[in-house]
Each structure stands twice: as structure tokens, then as C-alpha cells.
Design an enzyme around this catalytic site. Sequence first.
Site, short mmCIF file in Angstrom:
data_model
loop_
_atom_site.label_atom_id
_atom_site.label_comp_id
_atom_site.label_asym_id
_atom_site.label_seq_id
_atom_site.Cartn_x
_atom_site.Cartn_y
_atom_site.Cartn_z
CD GLU A 439 -2.85 -0.93 -0.04
OE1 GLU A 439 -2.86 0.38 -0.94
OE2 GLU A 439 -3.29 -1.61 -0.81
C1 LIG Z 1 2.30 -9.51 0.28
C2 LIG Z 1 2.19 -8.80 -0.78
C3 LIG Z 1 1.08 -8.33 -1.12
C4 LIG Z 1 0.60 -7.26 -1.99
N1 LIG Z 1 -0.51 -7.10 -2.59
C5 LIG Z 1 -0.80 -6.04 -3.39
C6 LIG Z 1 -2.10 -5.90 -4.22
O1 LIG Z 1 -3.00 -6.59 -3.77
N2 LIG Z 1 -2.18 -5.37 -5.30
C7 LIG Z 1 -1.24 -4.59 -5.91
O2 LIG Z 1 -1.37 -3.93 -6.69
N3 LIG Z 1 0.17 -4.76 -5.41
C8 LIG Z 1 0.32 -5.63 -3.92
N4 LIG Z 1 1.46 -5.57 -3.70
C9 LIG Z 1 2.70 -4.74 -4.07
C10 LIG Z 1 3.17 -3.79 -3.24
O3 LIG Z 1 2.27 -2.71 -3.00
C11 LIG Z 1 4.61 -3.28 -3.58
O4 LIG Z 1 5.35 -4.34 -3.36
C12 LIG Z 1 5.11 -2.13 -3.04
O5 LIG Z 1 4.37 -0.89 -3.59
C13 LIG Z 1 6.54 -1.84 -3.22
O6 LIG Z 1 6.75 -1.79 -4.63
P1 LIG Z 1 7.93 -2.75 -4.97
O7 LIG Z 1 7.91 -3.96 -4.38
O8 LIG Z 1 8.32 -2.97 -6.64
O9 LIG Z 1 9.35 -2.15 -4.63
P2 LIG Z 1 10.14 -0.78 -5.08
O10 LIG Z 1 9.12 0.21 -5.68
O11 LIG Z 1 11.08 -1.37 -6.09
O12 LIG Z 1 10.83 -0.04 -3.90
C14 LIG Z 1 11.94 -0.67 -3.48
C15 LIG Z 1 12.53 0.26 -2.40
O13 LIG Z 1 12.63 1.55 -2.90
C16 LIG Z 1 12.05 2.52 -2.27
N5 LIG Z 1 11.56 3.59 -3.37
C17 LIG Z 1 10.90 3.28 -4.51
N6 LIG Z 1 10.61 4.34 -5.17
C18 LIG Z 1 11.24 5.24 -4.50
C19 LIG Z 1 11.20 6.73 -4.43
N7 LIG Z 1 10.66 7.16 -5.69
N8 LIG Z 1 11.84 7.48 -3.41
C20 LIG Z 1 12.20 7.08 -2.37
N9 LIG Z 1 12.18 5.57 -2.42
C21 LIG Z 1 11.76 5.01 -3.29
C22 LIG Z 1 10.82 1.77 -1.66
O14 LIG Z 1 10.28 2.65 -0.41
C23 LIG Z 1 11.59 0.43 -1.18
O15 LIG Z 1 12.02 0.72 0.17
C24 LIG Z 1 1.96 -6.41 -2.84
C25 LIG Z 1 3.23 -6.95 -2.15
C26 LIG Z 1 3.15 -7.96 -1.52
C27 LIG Z 1 4.76 -8.15 -1.10
#
Ligand SMILES: Cc1cc2nc3c(=O)[nH]c(=O)nc-3n(C[C@H](O)[C@H](O)[C@H](O)COP(=O)(O)OP(=O)(O)OC[C@H]3O[C@@H](n4cnc5c(N)ncnc54)[C@H](O)[C@@H]3O)c2cc1C
Length: 591
Positions: A439
Site C-alpha cells: 500500500e
Molecule cells: C504480500 C504482498 C501483497 C501485495 N498486495 C498487492 C495488491 O493487492 N495489489 C497490488 O497492486 N500490489 C500489491 N503488492 C505490491 C506492493 O504494493 C509493492 O510491493 C510495493 O508498492 C512496493 O513496490 P516494489 O515491491 O516494486 O518495491 P520498489 O518500488 O522497487 O521499492 C524498493 C525500495 O525503494 C524505495 N523507493 C522506490 N521508489 C522510491 C522513490 N521514488 N523515492 C524513494 N524511495 C523509493 C521503496 O520505498 C523501497 O524501500 C503486494 C506486495 C506484497 C509483497
Amino acid sequence: MPYTAPLARITHTLDRIARLDDLAATGAFPGYDRDLLAPILEEANKLARDVLAPLNSIGHKQGARLGPASLGPAGVIASPGFTEAYARFRDGGWMGLAFPEAHGGQGLPRVLALAVMEMVHGANLAFGLCPLLSFGAIEALLAHGTDEQRAVYLPHLISGRWTGAMNLTEPQAGSDVGALKTRATPNGDGTYALHGQKIFITWGDHDMADNIVQLVLARLPDAPAGSRGVSLFLAPKFLVNPDGSLGARNAFRCIGLEHKMGIHASPTCVMDYDGATATLVGETNKGLAAMFTMMNSARLNVGLEGVGVGEAALQAALAYARDRRQGSAPGVAGMAPILHHPDIQRTLASMAANVQAARALCYACGAAADFAEHAPDPAVRAAAKAREDLLTPLAKAWSTDRGNDVADMGVQIHGGMGFMSETLAAQLYLDARILPIYEGTNGIQAIDLVGRKLAHDKGAAMASLLADIRACAREARAANLPAFVALADRLDPAADALSGATEWMLEAMASDRQTALAGASAYLRLAGDVAGGFYLAQAALGERAAPGPDADHALALARFFADDVLALAQGRLAQITAASAAIAEMKALWV
Ligand SMILES: Cc1cc2nc3c(=O)[nH]c(=O)nc-3n(C[C@H](O)[C@H](O)[C@H](O)COP(=O)(O)OP(=O)(O)OC[C@H]3O[C@@H](n4cnc5c(N)ncnc54)[C@H](O)[C@@H]3O)c2cc1C
């Protein structure tokens, strides 16, 4: 280890922080009667304690699974007992508690539904995610759906017969949702065909409900690049016939389930769309606005997950500390329960105070949303909306970070047993770890706080919160009792620290955004600490004026939090303002 909802504490928070009686006095909830409160909370407790909590460990050991091919494309099978438990949740009418009666809901205050969801999350985090996603889908359709979409889908979602899912994430598009590639092509009849893959979709498929309403972000053929070219679509698992009956299976399916460190009973699906039929929700290329409606609802609910898991960890730790005997303690014959050791008492106090501060923050945010929608006076509505917007990232990030801290402390109280897979403490620790990630990661919440919420109104909403904090400190001082004066002595310098940090942040956001963003998470931490301490003090003052069953506890929690957390506020100010130079130096070594 049974979970039992802390009903006295929840009622106290609804009264003192959410001002439930004032909400009722707006006249917006004709179906709400104060006499209903205790029975509703008690019934919710029965569901949480007797139905959901006993399934928590089962779900951890036997997570949701992808069924055999013979079951066809509808593949995900819920953990044992979950389908029956969901039927109890659905038939109890819990889904529709706070949604409009016009769509089959019960029209009660949102904050009351949040209190119920705290219990659901506390009893079984993985289960609670299913209604959590439905809430988001309902809010999105209420705000952005067409009349037809609302008529067809809302009664089923609000009754809980169908569930919702939120489909944003793709392998290359996580925090940066605008990078998504799923395509939507017009079919020529007003519908669209979806092609692409989504990952990490919570409860994206399962066998607990007759239909699953997927809200999917996708890109139209002529859409601009990035987040300005994203639209929101609705794709049901089973298409709905004109007479409302369920029709053909839609062309999407779950092609894999993730193996995760926690929340095993919540299926995390890889979803494949192969020409799935969908309808547009809201305007073309305005999908992000619609998505934020879903996400704001979900963010507050995820904050509550932090509260629920923290409360469960506290209860488990307290039970263990009463039972486990080690060493000796004054006044105790033989080996003493570890509860008698001051270090354990301190840890339990920290767990309890942080959980209560997180609860207060989340309920304050939920109540602000209710007042923003229903207060008769437009000025009150506007102020409440500003408060809700400010508190949302705090409720999500601060509460889930504290939920993790508390789960971690719970493991520590269990000693070696806390490291054993079979203990609830270990499960809660593993389950809680996702909360700061999904989220919108907590880092993204911090950027939202300083980038959107502070900079947008030049700090006005934060100034209003600070004015309330200072007024609370004045009231505590005026009580002229040592315990309350001590509270005021902590609140005032903490408010100074937050005020100084806010000024610095506003200036830095205008002059040097990179430096400001390096302090964003630390700023969020300070803001959550000070707001949490304020709400605890406010609640203690309320109990002094009209003591309820939780009066002594309220003051003790506020005092401990003030001494343990607010006392550090000035140091946190330095953490925000001074660290950026060193971060810049270190960055040069890496980038
Ligand atoms: C168990 C689980 C359930 C989920 N359920 C859903 C769901 O129902 N629907 C859905 O759509 N998604 C879902 N997600 C996805 C979840 O919302 C994403 O994993 C989350 O938004 C982070 O994206 P990412 O994993 O690609 O991490 P990334 O975006 O790659 O982030 C990696 C790190 O970089 C940081 N970061 C990224 N961009 C920036 C920035 N611009 N500035 C500073 N820091 C930054 C982040 O804070 C994080 O620490 C789920 C994920 C999991 C693991």
C-alpha cells in the site's frame, strides 16, 4: 493463544479520540444508537476470538494453494476453515457496516467499522486482507463508478457475497505505478479487453466468494507515457448477465502464488489477463486519482493492521510473561514469572503504549474522514479533510512501523521460544513485516507527507495539529496535578521539535528537495511520535474529566509514552535537519 479484543480500550478510543458521540450528533447516522455500540463490539469480538483467531495458526501452516488443473482456471483454494469463516463474516453483515444504506450497507460511522477491522486483523491478519481489499474496491466505485457499475457491483460487494481485489503492481512497476504496461483495448461496444500480467495481487483469486471484482490499472492505446496515461478498469471474475446472474468466466486467471515469509493464508497472486473483458472506472487517463481513493482507504486499514498485530503480540507476550518462570523477584516465592522483572515490565509498557498510540492515530484519522464527509458545517468539513489527509500517511507508516517494533519486542519477551516456528509471537513477527511495504512503502508515505501534505498547503494542516497539541499541553498544565504537569512538560518541547522540523522541512522542500527528502522518513517518525503522544494525553485528560473504566490505564499509557518517546523528540529534530550533509557524503561513495 486466543486473541481477545481489548474492548475497554477500543471503546475508550472511540469516545475520547474519535468523538463518536459528536459524530452521531451530526445526524448523519440515523441507524446509529449509542446503545448499539457495546453489542456491536462484543459481537465483533466473538467473531474475532472464536472464529478467526483459531484459524490463524492453521493458515500460517497451510497457506492458500493453487488447486489442481482439474478445478479449471479458478484455481486458488483458501486455507482450511477460511471459507466457512468468511461465510460467518459475510452473514454477520460486517462488510457493510459503514457503507450507505442505499447500496445495502448499514450507514454506521466509518470509525466503528475500523474498530471492528482492528479486531479482525488482530485475530487473523491474512483473513482481514480479503475484506480490506473489498473496502478499497467499494470506495473506488462509490467515488468514481458509473451508475450501472454501482448498481451491478456495490450491493454484492457491500453484502460480502463478492470480494474485491486491487491490481496495480507489475514486475517493472512497483512504487512507480506509472511504469505499468498492461494494455486495455476498446472492444467497440463500450467494453475493453485487458492484456498483461500483474504480480503480488492479494486475494486476486480464491474460492470463498461467488465472484471477485478486480480493479485493474491499465494503459489505453493512445495514452500518454507515465502516470498520466493510466486508467482504471473493472474486470469481474465471472461476467454479469443483464439480469444480474453470473455468466461466463472472464479471460484472466491466477497463474502462480508467491511463497512468502508471512500471511501465508492470504493468496498473493500472479494474475494473467488474456483479453479479459473490462469496463472503465472514472475518466480515461485519470486512473491514478481513482486509485488513490482505493489506496487511501487501504492505507488507513493497513495502519490498523499494525494496531491489530501489535495488540495480538502484546497479548501473547503478556500471557507468556505471566507463565514463564525464571530467576527471582522481590516478594515472589521460588522462581518468579518473568513478568516480575523490571526489564520485561518496561518492554510490555512500551508495547502497550505504542499500540495504544497507533490505535489513537488510526481512529483519529478515521473519525476525521467521517467528519470530513458528514459534519454539517462546511468549515468543519474542510478542517477535518485537511486533518484526514495529514494523518493518512502517519496512520499507515507510523502504525505499521510500531506494529513491527511491537511484534519484535513480543519475540524478545518469549526468549528462545519466540524463535520457534510454532509460537504465535514468531508468526506475528513474520506476518507484520509486509505492513511497511505494501500500500505504498513507508518511505513513499514519508515522501507523500512532506511532498504532498506539507508542501501543498504550506504546512497549514500541520500548524493546526500543532495548535491542538499546544492547547492539550495547556489543559494538562492547568489541571495542576503532578502527573498532568509532567505530561505538559514533555508535550511542549516535543511540539517545539515538530514545529522546528516542519519549518526546516518546508524551507528545504522549496530550496533543496533532495536534502528535504533525505529527512522525510525521520520527519514522519517525529510527527507520528508527537501526534501519538498528543492523542494519549488528550485521552487521559478526557478520562480525568469523566472517568470511565479505562481511566487509570489511559494516564499511565500517556505518561510512559511521554517519558519514553516524547522525551526523544529534540534528538529526532537533529536527526532530520543535521544528517543530510553526512548522507550526501556517503552517497558519493555509492552512486
Ligand atoms: C504480500 C504482498 C501483497 C501485495 N498486495 C498487492 C495488491 O493487492 N495489489 C497490488 O497492486 N500490489 C500489491 N503488492 C505490491 C506492493 O504494493 C509493492 O510491493 C510495493 O508498492 C512496493 O513496490 P516494489 O515491491 O516494486 O518495491 P520498489 O518500488 O522497487 O521499492 C524498493 C525500495 O525503494 C524505495 N523507493 C522506490 N521508489 C522510491 C522513490 N521514488 N523515492 C524513494 N524511495 C523509493 C521503496 O520505498 C523501497 O524501500 C503486494 C506486495 C506484497 C509483497
